[in-house]
Write an enzyme that holds these catalytic residues in place. Sequence first.
Site: not given
Length: 395
Positions: A271, A325, A328, A334
């Site tokens: 990541e 997203e 999250k 995030e």
Amino acid sequence: MRDSRSPLFFWCLVFFSLSHHGPLKVEAFTGTYGINYGRIADNLPPPESVVTLLKLAKIRNVRIYDADHSVLNAFKGSGLELIVAIGNEYLKDISVYEDHAMSWIKENVQPFLPDTHITGIAIGNEVLGGTDEELAGALLGAAKNVYNALDRLKLAGDIEVSTPHSAAVFANSFPPSSCIFREDVLVYMRPILDFFSKIGSPFYINAYPFLAYKSDPEHIDINYALFRSNAGIHDAKTGLHYDNMFDAQIDAAYAALEAAGYDKMEVRVSETGWASGGDENEAGATLQNARTYNFNLRKRLFKKKGTPRRPKMVVKAYVFALFNEDLKPGPSSEKHYGLFKADGSISYNIGLHGLKPSSASPSLLSLTRIRTRSCLGPSAMVLTCYVMVILALMI
């Protein structure tokens, strides 16, 4: 004429090859650029449209954080390479019962092969370096049981077994050459590294210059974090110069591996990314910085080069993430790592094309048009291709 070479000669050659080159590695990554397809959201396009998006973006390597069957079915026949994952919540059970590992593979991997190109299984996510010692102790057993099950199914030569780590496994990382594993982590890490070195798996690290900069913006040059022109840092121990933090973080992992006795293991980035938005106290979380980081990261990876410490080991990385997203947990950042918005349009322009128009850039096709493109006649298809070329030239 009879071949005078005996079977013994053949097996000697095999032994010589293995003894000099180590275990045969599973090639779970094509090229240098991949992406993480997270789905902690309630507004994402269906997996079938995601496959179309990935093909438009020419991204072949994909990681997901589970083994969702709707995703696995959507990827059938796509040619995309997929790493699936076993969640942390399953590790303790699988570490104890090898038959449970076998059952998981027979349910979530084997039925989809070979049409869905599953190239790897990630065992948990960022297990070591946390506070759950029982989970840390289960990681090795889970990895071994999954590998043994793959081996019994004759899939071990095609599917890589690995686990991604966070920077929390390190005691320090600056300068890169001084990086070592934390003592409390090493007791779990060393046997895992020993096992992975035997089966030829790389060391996966989640490398985030954004998180480093966010934690200390007063002392870290943001240009160094974003691959922009800067003075860089000099590692006095090795004499190496670093002009970006991404390379330095990878070489820190190499230094830690060397110190632990695993200097032959490849470091691969599971990541990396930059948030395009965040809370007021999250320094650097802006759309412009996210665009700069991901544009320059993509350019750096496409050069297919190594790091100062490992110049011949080409860096491979999965970007986080495919989508923003909205569900999250944690800080606002995030929710804002996506290269694409939930509707399939691009979050910002780094040379990728979305599924529908956005304010960031013209798109090639909308979701609706992609779903119905097979109904177009030849003349309409020619016109569509012509429009696509014109739009691409305008970017």
